[in-house]
Motif scaffolding. Structure first.
Motif, PDB file in Angstrom:
ATOM      1  N   LEU A  42       3.781  -2.528  -4.130  1.00  0.00           N
ATOM      2  CA  LEU A  42       5.011  -2.205  -4.812  1.00  0.00           C
ATOM      3  C   LEU A  42       6.235  -2.493  -3.748  1.00  0.00           C
ATOM      4  O   LEU A  42       5.941  -1.735  -2.681  1.00  0.00           O
ATOM      5  CB  LEU A  42       5.022  -0.785  -5.187  1.00  0.00           C
ATOM      6  CG  LEU A  42       4.001  -0.470  -6.493  1.00  0.00           C
ATOM      7  CD1 LEU A  42       3.964   0.841  -6.733  1.00  0.00           C
ATOM      8  CD2 LEU A  42       4.360  -0.981  -7.463  1.00  0.00           C
ATOM      9  N   GLU A  43       7.199  -3.103  -4.154  1.00  0.00           N
ATOM     10  CA  GLU A  43       8.433  -3.231  -3.439  1.00  0.00           C
ATOM     11  C   GLU A  43       9.035  -2.066  -2.987  1.00  0.00           C
ATOM     12  O   GLU A  43       9.580  -1.927  -1.972  1.00  0.00           O
ATOM     13  CB  GLU A  43       9.292  -4.372  -3.864  1.00  0.00           C
ATOM     14  CG  GLU A  43      10.058  -4.925  -2.928  1.00  0.00           C
ATOM     15  CD  GLU A  43      11.129  -5.979  -3.755  1.00  0.00           C
ATOM     16  OE1 GLU A  43      10.865  -6.418  -4.698  1.00  0.00           O
ATOM     17  OE2 GLU A  43      12.214  -6.101  -3.031  1.00  0.00           O
ATOM     18  N   TRP A  44       9.340  -1.007  -3.916  1.00  0.00           N
ATOM     19  CA  TRP A  44      10.386  -0.017  -3.987  1.00  0.00           C
ATOM     20  C   TRP A  44       9.779   1.276  -3.752  1.00  0.00           C
ATOM     21  O   TRP A  44      10.558   2.376  -3.685  1.00  0.00           O
ATOM     22  CB  TRP A  44      11.259  -0.056  -5.137  1.00  0.00           C
ATOM     23  CG  TRP A  44      11.793  -1.250  -5.316  1.00  0.00           C
ATOM     24  CD1 TRP A  44      11.691  -2.456  -6.129  1.00  0.00           C
ATOM     25  CD2 TRP A  44      13.021  -1.569  -4.859  1.00  0.00           C
ATOM     26  NE1 TRP A  44      12.439  -3.553  -5.839  1.00  0.00           N
ATOM     27  CE2 TRP A  44      13.347  -3.068  -5.169  1.00  0.00           C
ATOM     28  CE3 TRP A  44      14.102  -0.882  -4.338  1.00  0.00           C
ATOM     29  CZ2 TRP A  44      14.640  -3.519  -4.869  1.00  0.00           C
ATOM     30  CZ3 TRP A  44      15.253  -1.541  -3.589  1.00  0.00           C
ATOM     31  CH2 TRP A  44      15.631  -2.772  -3.993  1.00  0.00           C
ATOM     32  N   VAL A  45       8.325   1.260  -3.665  1.00  0.00           N
ATOM     33  CA  VAL A  45       7.705   2.820  -3.728  1.00  0.00           C
ATOM     34  C   VAL A  45       7.001   3.034  -2.488  1.00  0.00           C
ATOM     35  O   VAL A  45       6.491   2.482  -1.835  1.00  0.00           O
ATOM     36  CB  VAL A  45       6.743   2.646  -4.808  1.00  0.00           C
ATOM     37  CG1 VAL A  45       5.974   4.261  -4.541  1.00  0.00           C
ATOM     38  CG2 VAL A  45       7.265   2.608  -6.146  1.00  0.00           C
ATOM     39  N   PHE A  46       7.501   4.223  -1.968  1.00  0.00           N
ATOM     40  CA  PHE A  46       7.057   4.412  -0.640  1.00  0.00           C
ATOM     41  C   PHE A  46       6.200   5.974  -0.406  1.00  0.00           C
ATOM     42  O   PHE A  46       6.616   6.747  -1.224  1.00  0.00           O
ATOM     43  CB  PHE A  46       8.224   4.506   0.258  1.00  0.00           C
ATOM     44  CG  PHE A  46       8.852   3.130   0.646  1.00  0.00           C
ATOM     45  CD1 PHE A  46       8.610   2.300   1.568  1.00  0.00           C
ATOM     46  CD2 PHE A  46       9.773   2.872  -0.240  1.00  0.00           C
ATOM     47  CE1 PHE A  46       9.086   1.274   1.689  1.00  0.00           C
ATOM     48  CE2 PHE A  46      10.532   1.569  -0.125  1.00  0.00           C
ATOM     49  CZ  PHE A  46      10.001   0.896   0.881  1.00  0.00           C
ATOM     50  N   SER A  47       5.080   6.056   0.098  1.00  0.00           N
ATOM     51  CA  SER A  47       4.269   7.132   0.151  1.00  0.00           C
ATOM     52  C   SER A  47       4.149   7.654   1.739  1.00  0.00           C
ATOM     53  O   SER A  47       3.006   7.403   1.999  1.00  0.00           O
ATOM     54  CB  SER A  47       3.029   6.785  -0.596  1.00  0.00           C
ATOM     55  OG  SER A  47       2.117   7.867  -0.656  1.00  0.00           O
ATOM     56  N   GLY A  48       5.024   8.177   2.135  1.00  0.00           N
ATOM     57  CA  GLY A  48       4.849   8.772   3.668  1.00  0.00           C
ATOM     58  C   GLY A  48       3.817  10.072   3.483  1.00  0.00           C
ATOM     59  O   GLY A  48       2.967  10.019   4.144  1.00  0.00           O
ATOM     60  N   PRO A  49       4.509  11.076   2.871  1.00  0.00           N
ATOM     61  CA  PRO A  49       4.129  12.429   3.041  1.00  0.00           C
ATOM     62  C   PRO A  49       2.670  12.653   2.293  1.00  0.00           C
ATOM     63  O   PRO A  49       2.054  13.434   2.581  1.00  0.00           O
ATOM     64  CB  PRO A  49       5.115  13.189   2.610  1.00  0.00           C
ATOM     65  CG  PRO A  49       5.955  12.488   1.728  1.00  0.00           C
ATOM     66  CD  PRO A  49       5.717  11.039   2.348  1.00  0.00           C
TER      67      PRO A  49
END
Lengths: 234, 291, 424
Positions: free
Chosen positions: C145-152
């Protein structure tokens, strides 16, 4: 006893009664007769408080009924035996009778009134524990009248008590009406069966399209040419 | 055998508690002919009142039951008199505007409670919480048993009240034919207010019984409202015996369903019963058991 | 005298009212009106999961105020909240509303997986950067996914990384052979169970009971009776909060005889768990993604922070202890602040594209540990995109407090095993 003075009554925007006045005296049987839609039930419902006159007033034993809330009328001594009987179908015969005696005075005399009703209608006694919804038409009408009598009323208003009953039962209902009256109770009777209504009553009012057009003693109206022509097809 | 017994007991005890919550709804539905969707939220208000009484006055929920019920009776009475009752008979575009009003009330009440108490879970540990009886390999949580006993006592009292007192009979009469009740000199409006108050108080009693067993948060009522609804349909409107048997059936169905069919099915079974009843026994159990 | 006071009061009030009215009349340089930098928050603020959504959001908001960025490049930072009512459909429409009606530049959100999934697909469609906070179903970052970030967030199948070590070194040598697996029936529970099963089996543990359940149920005794009949040595449950408390309480009541109960985070790490379960909470284990006792600290925007400091601050402000959901919210806030600052530093206009590029290059120590948004593949062959991997821990409830017991070098106390439910 009951005086209806020049009342106008509307259903929404439609005028149903026009300047109607009637009087019922202590101890009388007074019949209201007329065709379907002439305003008979409207008049009873107005006396019962379900409808409110825009003009005129209703007096009952010195009380101005038009200012009393409708559930108070029972306590004043008016019993309304509505068209279609309106029994509580899932309650027993006894419970229905008890419901007729909810005002304070009637409550005190409940046992006594019930015995009295059972003596008038012995068949009800046999049906004491039966649900009202399971009674035959005639029994149901007796219960409706009995329930009205439980209030120890001074005035009983009966709306079409013979509606839907077999001819022999209609005779019975008229007999009962007389019997009730003989107990000192004033009766205001609405009937489509004009022969019966006029025969049983002391006086009668004829309603036509919301207006009182004739009044007089029952026997007199029975012989009235116009009545004969309009209602008995003679 | 112990598993069967455990499942049975769990179902019966839970069913009794469902019944007391549902019985208030069935009463109101009988008299007003509407589903009161605020019923669950009012139960929840009762639970919060019980919480406050426990935390600030040290009252055990079984003691706080009475003041809580009185408070909720008054709240229900006034709510009906000044809010829901006013909409009765008023012509609106939507025929069931009273139902929508109760829904709105339920949501508003929930939000008010959320603002006051936050959505945090509230848990109390009054005496008897976490106490068990062990019996032939089965376990009975004592607050469940007490809750069930309280619930059945209230159902019995209500049954007696409705069948044997003039006031109770007036409630029944009003629920069967409101106009005719008025002809009898019954103040149907006041009876309706009274019934609403009584139904609310009984829901609150159900909520209070749950306090030593569960936890509390503003949305706690959702599943109970649905269950009450199912039981009302199952038992038939205005029937105490119907509500009690409906509650027991639902409790047992959920319990047996989750033991023998899988825990995820427990609640589904309730709704399957609901559908079957609507399709094949629209009058509810009342039609079978008389009244 | 009274009259005099009153008139003074009236004058004061009128003066006060007049000030804002006068303000625009002041001569001021004609400033071009600046669009604020808008950050959207999409959380479950009402509904069944409100408790967690609130904690997520309060913490994310707290990060913004802690690190003092109310303006960047002369543009004020404005936070817009949306409540998704814990419903997937609402979560999606809330995301769309934030992106199109409120025109935010960045969205932070997602507690339950079932709400997070529609949120992120909406974010992807609308081209708006989204930072996932909790929603842990593996598959959410399982596609590029280009726009989705899942750090925590920790993907559900990695919740237990520390636990497996603990099981291998303590639990199995301690004599546990049979396991009961209970899991709540939403995405989170089922995807957790799916990854737990092969890992249990490859260790030679026999799964003697395996069932999903409805976390909103109130009586688990029918299920627990069956668990008892299956006679496991250990229970591994995947539970939210209320079901966690009730399960432990009711299992204790049923005298379930086991050596260990190892919760898969969720409710088992929340302070309220001890309130719900009461004394029955004692000796319960859980994996966890975070604990204030974990020693992460650092500096962001010149302001020093630590896990402990965040936790204390949260308690002071919201009167309740944060758990890992809070830390995830805070970490999401830290990631967002860092990305906004870096986007500004690089001399870019702050917009969706520059924020996305900054998030692509995130390499930041947060309260959840070191976070990078990168692509990686785990030992089961699952691919993850824009996904960090915060470390995990095993905690045990001892004397009504959570203690870190694994990894051993991070332990705050020694573990107690066997850990039966019944008080001995």
């Amino acid at each position: 006893m009951l005086k209806v003075n020049n009342i106008d009554v509307y259903y929404a925007d439609v005028q149903a009664l026009w300047d109607v006045s009637i009087e019922v005296k202590q101890g009388e049987i007074v019949s209201l007769v007329g065709a379907n839609g002439a305003g008979k039930t409207t008049l009873l419902n107005t006396i019962a408080g379900l409808l409110h006159p825009t003009k005129g007033n209703i007096e009952f034993l010195e009380h101005d009924l038009t200012v009393k809330p409708n559930h108070r009328r029972a306590a004043l001594g008016i019993a309304h035996i509505p068209e279609g009987r309106r029994l509580f179908p899932e309650m027993t015969v006894k419970q229905n009778l008890v419901m007729g005696s909810m005002s304070r005075e009637a409550k005190a005399k409940r046992e006594e009134s019930m015995d009295w009703v059972f003596s008038l209608f012995p068949v009800l006694k046999e049906r004491t524990w039966q649900a009202a919804g399971t009674l035959s038409g005639g029994e149901a009408q007796m219960l409706a009248i009995g329930r009205g009598l439980m209030a120890r009323p001074r005035l009983v208003m009966m709306d079409e008590p013979s509606l839907g009953l077999a001819p022999n039962l209609v005779e019975d209902v008229m007999k009962i009406t007389k019997e009730v009256n003989s107990q000192g109770i004033t009766v205001l009777l609405v009937e489509q069966n004009i022969m019966h209504a006029l025969r049983v009553c002391n006086r009668a009012y004829v309603l036509e399209t919301g207006r009182v057009t004739l009044e007089g003693p029952g026997e007199e109206l029975l012989t009235n040419a116009r009545i004969k022509e309009a209602y008995m097809g003679i | 055998m112990a598993l069967f017994g455990q499942t049975f007991i769990t179902g019966v005890l839970m069913g009794g508690i469902y019944a007391i919550i549902a019985i208030g709804m069935t009463l109101v539905m009988g008299v007003m002919k509407i589903i009161n969707l605020a019923h669950g939220a009012l139960m929840m208000v009762g639970m919060y009142i019980c919480l406050v009484l426990f935390e600030h006055a040290g009252l055990h929920p079984y003691v706080a039951l009475i003041p809580t019920m009185i408070a909720l009776f008054i709240i229900g009475y006034l709510l009906q008199k000044y809010s829901i009752g006013r909409v009765s008979g008023v012509e609106t575009i939507i025929p069931e505007s009273q139902v929508l009003l109760t829904l709105a009330l339920g949501l508003a009440i929930t939000e008010v409670i959320r603002v006051i108490f936050t959505s945090n879970y509230q848990i109390i540990h009054p005496a008897l919480t976490g106490e068990y009886w062990h019996l032939a390999g089965m376990t009975i949580e004592i607050p469940y048993l007490i809750g069930f006993v309280i619930a059945t006592i209230f159902v019995a009292l209500l049954h007696f009240f409705l069948a044997r007192t003039d006031l109770g009979q007036s409630v029944i009469a009003t629920s069967q034919d409101k106009d005719a009740a008025v002809y009898m000199g019954i103040n149907a409006e006041r009876i309706t207010n009274f019934t609403f108050g009584l139904g609310t108080a009984l829901a609150a009693a159900g909520g209070v019984i749950l306090m030593p067993l569960f936890y509390l948060y503003p949305h706690v009522w959702h599943p109970y409202l649905m269950k009450a609804f199912v039981i009302t349909i199952l038992g038939g409107m205005g029937s105490t015996v119907g509500a009690l048997s409906g509650g027991l059936i639902l409790g047992l169905a959920e319990s047996f369903g989750s033991t023998y069919w899988g825990p995820q099915w427990g609640e589904v079974i309730g709704f399957i019963i609901f559908l079957l009843i609507l399709l094949f026994l629209p009058g509810g159990l009342k039609r079978i058991i008389g009244r | 005298m009274k009259k005099g006071l009153l008139s003074i009061l009236v004058v004061c009030v009128v003066a006060l009212l007049a000030i804002p009215a006068c303000a625009p009349a002041k001569p001021s340089p004609a400033k071009p009106s600046v669009e604020p930098i808008k950050v959207g928050m999409n959380f479950s603020l009402t509904g069944s999961k409100a408790k967690f959504g609130e904690m997520n959001m309060n913490s994310a908001t707290l990060a913004f105020s802690d690190f003092g960025i109310d303006r960047i490049n002369d543009r004020p930072v404005k936070i817009t909240e949306e409540d998704n009512r814990s419903e997937p459909a609402t979560a999606k429409s809330a995301e769309e509303k934030l992106a199109t009606a409120n025109k935010v530049d960045l969205i932070i959100g997602g507690y339950s997986s079932s709400c997070t999934e529609p949120m992120t697909s909406a974010a992807e469609d609308l081209g708006i950067p989204h930072i996932i906070v909790t929603g842990s179903k593996d598959a959410i970052t399982g596609k590029p996914l280009e726009w989705v970030f899942s750090g925590p967030r920790v993907p559900a199948s990695h919740y237990g990384d520390a636990m497996w070590e603990f099981i291998d070194e303590v639990i199995i040598p301690g004599g546990v052979k049979k396991v009961a697996l209970l899991y709540e029936m939403t995405d989170w529970g089922t995807s957790s169970a799916k990854s737990l099963r092969p890992k249990l089996e490859e260790r030679g543990l026999e799964i003697v009971y395996d069932s999903k359940y409805n976390s909103e149920a109130t009586d688990f005794k029918p299920m627990l009776s069956k668990v008892k009949a299956a006679d496991p040595d250990m229970v591994i449950p995947v539970s939210y909060l209320t079901d966690a408390g009730l399960l432990v309480r009711q299992a204790t009541g049923l005298e379930l005889d086991i050596l260990a109960w190892i919760g898969q985070a969720g409710g088992y790490t929340m302070p309220e768990f001890a309130e719900l379960a009461g004394k029955d909470a004692n000796l319960i284990f859980s994996t966890t993604n975070w604990n204030p006792k974990a020693a992460w600290e650092g500096t962001l925007n010149g302001i020093k922070w630590s896990g402990k400091k965040y936790s204390d601050e949260y308690v002071e402000k919201y009167d309740t202890e944060p758990d890992y959901h809070g830390a995830q919210g805070y970490a999401a806030g830290q990631i967002a602040v860092d990305a906004l600052l870096r986007a500004a530093e690089a001399g870019n206009t702050i917009n969706r594209e520059s924020i996305r590029d900054a998030l692509d290059n995130t390499d930041l120590t947060t309260v959840m540990g070191v976070i990078k948004h990168h692509k990686w593949t785990d030992e089961m062959g699952h691919h993850y995109y824009h996904q960090g991997l915060p470390p995990t821990y095993v905690i045990q409830w001892q004397d009504m407090a959570q203690e870190v017991v694994w990894p051993e070098d991070a332990a705050s106390v020694d573990y107690i095993f066997p850990a039966p439910l019944l008080e001995q």
